[in-house]
Design an enzyme around this catalytic site. Structure first.
Site, PDB file in Angstrom:
ATOM      1  N   ARG A 179       0.916  -5.796  -4.852  1.00  0.00           N
ATOM      2  CA  ARG A 179       1.123  -6.651  -3.684  1.00  0.00           C
ATOM      3  C   ARG A 179       1.614  -8.050  -4.050  1.00  0.00           C
ATOM      4  NH1 ARG A 179      -0.332  -4.502   0.895  1.00  0.00           N
ATOM      5  NH2 ARG A 179      -1.898  -2.842   0.969  1.00  0.00           N
ATOM      6  N   GLU A 207      -7.982   7.894   2.689  1.00  0.00           N
ATOM      7  CA  GLU A 207      -7.850   9.351   2.865  1.00  0.00           C
ATOM      8  C   GLU A 207      -6.453   9.737   3.338  1.00  0.00           C
ATOM      9  OE1 GLU A 207     -10.167   7.423   4.029  1.00  0.00           O
ATOM     10  OE2 GLU A 207     -12.155   8.277   3.685  1.00  0.00           O
ATOM     11  N   GLY A 266       0.823  -1.214   0.000  1.00  0.00           N
ATOM     12  CA  GLY A 266       0.000   0.000   0.000  1.00  0.00           C
ATOM     13  C   GLY A 266       0.855   1.260   0.000  1.00  0.00           C
ATOM     14  N   ASP A 283       6.046  -7.698   5.111  1.00  0.00           N
ATOM     15  CA  ASP A 283       6.078  -8.798   4.149  1.00  0.00           C
ATOM     16  C   ASP A 283       7.041  -8.503   2.998  1.00  0.00           C
ATOM     17  OD1 ASP A 283       4.299 -10.532   5.441  1.00  0.00           O
ATOM     18  OD2 ASP A 283       2.566  -9.463   4.642  1.00  0.00           O
ATOM     19  N   LYS A 302       8.473   1.001   5.015  1.00  0.00           N
ATOM     20  CA  LYS A 302       7.289   1.789   4.670  1.00  0.00           C
ATOM     21  C   LYS A 302       6.041   1.142   5.218  1.00  0.00           C
ATOM     22  CE  LYS A 302       4.675   0.060   2.292  1.00  0.00           C
ATOM     23  NZ  LYS A 302       3.642  -0.658   1.552  1.00  0.00           N
ATOM     24  N   ARG A 343      -4.373  -2.142   9.598  1.00  0.00           N
ATOM     25  CA  ARG A 343      -4.257  -3.594   9.621  1.00  0.00           C
ATOM     26  C   ARG A 343      -4.355  -4.135  11.044  1.00  0.00           C
ATOM     27  NH1 ARG A 343      -2.967  -6.272   4.949  1.00  0.00           N
ATOM     28  NH2 ARG A 343      -1.684  -4.813   3.848  1.00  0.00           N
TER      29      ARG A 343
HETATM   30  P1  FBP Z   1       0.958  -1.985   3.697  1.00  0.00           P
HETATM   31  O1  FBP Z   1       1.254  -2.893   4.819  1.00  0.00           O
HETATM   32  O2  FBP Z   1       1.159  -2.586   2.377  1.00  0.00           O
HETATM   33  O3  FBP Z   1       1.715  -0.705   3.847  1.00  0.00           O
HETATM   34  O4  FBP Z   1      -0.595  -1.665   3.790  1.00  0.00           O
HETATM   35  C1  FBP Z   1      -1.146  -0.530   4.307  1.00  0.00           C
HETATM   36  C2  FBP Z   1      -2.645  -0.566   4.244  1.00  0.00           C
HETATM   37  O5  FBP Z   1      -3.096   0.752   4.073  1.00  0.00           O
HETATM   38  C3  FBP Z   1      -3.326  -1.219   5.453  1.00  0.00           C
HETATM   39  O6  FBP Z   1      -3.511  -0.293   6.501  1.00  0.00           O
HETATM   40  C4  FBP Z   1      -4.613  -1.702   4.886  1.00  0.00           C
HETATM   41  O7  FBP Z   1      -5.163  -2.771   5.630  1.00  0.00           O
HETATM   42  C5  FBP Z   1      -4.206  -2.160   3.522  1.00  0.00           C
HETATM   43  O8  FBP Z   1      -3.111  -1.350   3.138  1.00  0.00           O
HETATM   44  C6  FBP Z   1      -5.302  -2.058   2.500  1.00  0.00           C
HETATM   45  O9  FBP Z   1      -4.764  -2.440   1.287  1.00  0.00           O
HETATM   46  P2  FBP Z   1      -5.552  -2.523  -0.079  1.00  0.00           P
HETATM   47  O10 FBP Z   1      -5.788  -1.121  -0.507  1.00  0.00           O
HETATM   48  O11 FBP Z   1      -4.634  -3.244  -0.982  1.00  0.00           O
HETATM   49  O12 FBP Z   1      -6.808  -3.240   0.244  1.00  0.00           O
END
Ligand code: FBP
Length: 559
Positions: free
Chosen positions: A157, A431, A96, A188, A211, A262
């Site tokens: 991802r 947001e 993300g 990950d 990040k 998360r």
């Molecule tokens: P990362 O661990 O990849 O930085 O994810 C951040 C995040 O914003 C989480 O807070 C959220 O659960 C997830 O991405 C949502 O991802 P997606 O937009 O792929 O559903």
């Protein structure tokens, strides 16, 4: 007829971005040469080997890396007087978006200079597999400086896991004559960076950059926080603060606000510290105290009733995105479902959702089957959704805020019929991920880029760039990725992964909240921090939770 001058409009629209690009980005002293330009630094190993607990299995899996690094931290000690030249370095975003990613690229470009070539990978790990690379020019770095988002390169991802994928990455590296790869990602993605560093050893160096807005990639005093957390929490705190300000104005609503982040509750905790809502649920506390769903709901209902008795028919409840995975009775059910989905992944793929529900109800043991059945339909469906490529439940899609509203409404009715309980639900996530970086994230990320580039020029591999001592000018560090590896169950099997850092219930930040939350729910004591500042009195403010946990005397960063 109305005519639109597109050129003027474009100029007008970009005033903010133009000004933001000119913003001074603080650079750690160590990186500055006599002319005040960013220059690479070299590193020395320091301290004892990390990760003694799982040293054996990790050394077996990552033999080259552990042998080369001794699993010891690197600290930047001196200017790199004869840095490598002629390196071809590729950089990619993974997972993300998080504010400041573009500054990592700009920092890399600045430190690699004209003697080396920086290539961008379009579209994350998938783009790497497809060989979608291009050369990044100086003007690109100037254009993206201090801007939000990951749009310059894009992200995805994809997890590089099969032997064919590893071989394909090697092929792409050979084809593009790459000497190094920088992976900007979360836990990950940095695990993937470690695996790639081992696989590509010694031909291609791999460096990770921490990040994630979630704040769950931390390494104590060596890495107080990942980038993107500060910007995202400041944006959410502004939104939550605005809603809090609305509640005693309109005097009729309870707002249940779920915040992205998360599994870990770092985002919810930080936003609560900045805004002081009536209720802030912290998943890790609920898990530690084994509080079942019905008790959480009961306590929410009693807060609603008590406030109503004082004429406060309004309030705000902050909910972490991953809450559902921490409620003990639901967690057990989720674990069983995760294993079930992992074991039957291929046969389940072809089934409709209704058939999957039937299958789950049949496979679960009686107690869990009853709990599963007792959940509202929409929640049952969510729990059976496919996991992401890293084996995570897509918790961002579970409407916990609605579930809590529905159950709290029923309990309020039981306990005190007639108590007013009008509600609104919100989910803030996207947001906050791509706003222009806060001053802290802009500086932090540029310095992480300088660190990653320096590690490459110092011929290091298998490290994560890091910065500590954020209140004292910043200490430039490199953490061996193998020093962060842990053994966890994924897809029903043991895997070596970088552990997610959760909120500790004995941490200063949590204790700070715990000592004040009763007062915050008894009366309106909220704060509305307003927009993040790039100039002005609060421009240098660090996340409160980071400052408290690191024991900084002031909330301000100094880089
Ligand atoms: P990362 O661990 O990849 O930085 O994810 C951040 C995040 O914003 C989480 O807070 C959220 O659960 C997830 O991405 C949502 O991802 P997606 O937009 O792929 O559903």
């Amino acid at each position: 007829m109305l005519t639109v001058d597109l050129k003027k409009m474009e100029q007008g629209n970009s005033i903010f971005e133009r000004e933001v690009r000119k913003l001074e980005t603080p650079v750690c002293q160590l990186f500055l040469d006599e002319q005040g330009r960013a220059a690479p630094v070299a590193f020395n190993p320091e301290g004892k080997p990390l990760n003694a607990r799982v040293a054996g299995p990790v050394a077996a899996e990552f033999s080259h890396l552990v042998k080369a690094s001794g699993n010891r931290l690197l600290t930047a000690k001196r200017k790199n007087l004869s840095p490598a030249t002629g390196r071809r370095v590729a950089v990619l975003f993974s997972g993300g978006p998080a504010a400041g990613g573009h500054n990592v690229v700009a920092g890399l470009k600045a430190v690699l200079g004209g003697q080396n070539i920086l290539l961008g990978v379009r579209g994350g790990p998938q783009g790497l597999l497809a060989g979608n690379l291009f050369t990044i020019a100086d003007k690109d770095a100037r254009r993206i400086l201090n801007t939000g988002g990951f749009d310059f390169l894009g992200s995805d991802r994809t997890k590089i896991k099969t032997p064919e994928q590893f071989a394909q990455v090697k092929k792409i590296c050979d084809k593009n004559k790459l000497n190094a790869l920088v992976i900007i990602g979360g836990d990950d993605s940095n695990t993937n960076a470690a695996l790639l560093a081992e696989y590509l050893y010694p031909e291609v160096q791999v460096i990770g950059v921490p990040k994630t807005i979630d704040g769950d990639l931390q390494a104590g005093k060596f890495l107080p926080i990942s980038f993107g957390f500060d910007t995202a929490t400041k944006i959410y705190a502004e939104l939550v603060g605005n809603i809090l300000q609305d509640t005693p104005s309109s005097r009729k609503y309870w707002h249940f606000i779920k915040l992205m982040g998360r599994a870990a509750s770092h985002v919810a905790l930080e936003v609560a510290l900045q805004t002081r809502p009536a209720v802030a649920l912290i998943s890790e506390e609920i898990a530690a105290k084994k509080i079942p769903l019905r008790k959480i709901v009961d306590s929410l209902a009693r807060t609603v009733i008590q406030r109503a008795k004082k004429g406060l028919r309004h309030g705000v409840v902050v909910i972490p995105e991953g809450l559902i995975e921490f409620i003990p009775d639901l967690t057990d059910l989720l674990k069983t479902l995760n294993d079930l989905l992992a074991r039957h992944v291929s046969s389940l793929k072809s089934l409709t959702l209704a058939k999957r529900r039937e299958f789950a109800a049949k496979e679960l043991q009686s107690g869990q089957a009853a709990l599963f059945k007792s959940l509202p339909d929409y929640l049952q469906e969510m729990l059976l959704l496919d996991r992401d490529s890293h084996g995570n439940l897509q918790v961002s899609q579970i409407p916990t805020e609605k579930l809590l509203i529905d159950m709290t409404a029923a309990r309020v009715k039981q306990l005190s019929p007639g108590t007013p309980f009008s509600t609104n639900s919100h989910f803030f996530g996207y947001e906050g991920r791509c706003g222009a970086p806060s001053l802290f994230d802009a500086a932090f990320t540029f310095n992480l880029g300088l660190t990653a580039g320096s590690l490459i020029l110092d011929k290091r591999t298998g490290y994560m760039a890091a910065l500590s001592d954020l209140n004292k000018g910043g200490r430039v560090l490199a953490i061996p990725l193998t020093g962060l590896i842990n053994v966890e169950k994924r897809h029903g099997q043991d895997e070596m992964v970088i552990a997610k850092a959760l909120v500790k219930t004995n941490s200063p930040a949590f204790k700070f909240l715990a000592a004040r939350r009763r007062a915050w729910s008894a009366a309106d004591l909220f704060a509305s921090p307003g927009p993040r500042q790039l100039w002005g009195p609060a421009a240098r403010q660090l996340p409160i939770s980071v400052a408290l946990n690191q024991g900084y005397a002031s909330l301000n960063f100094k880089l």
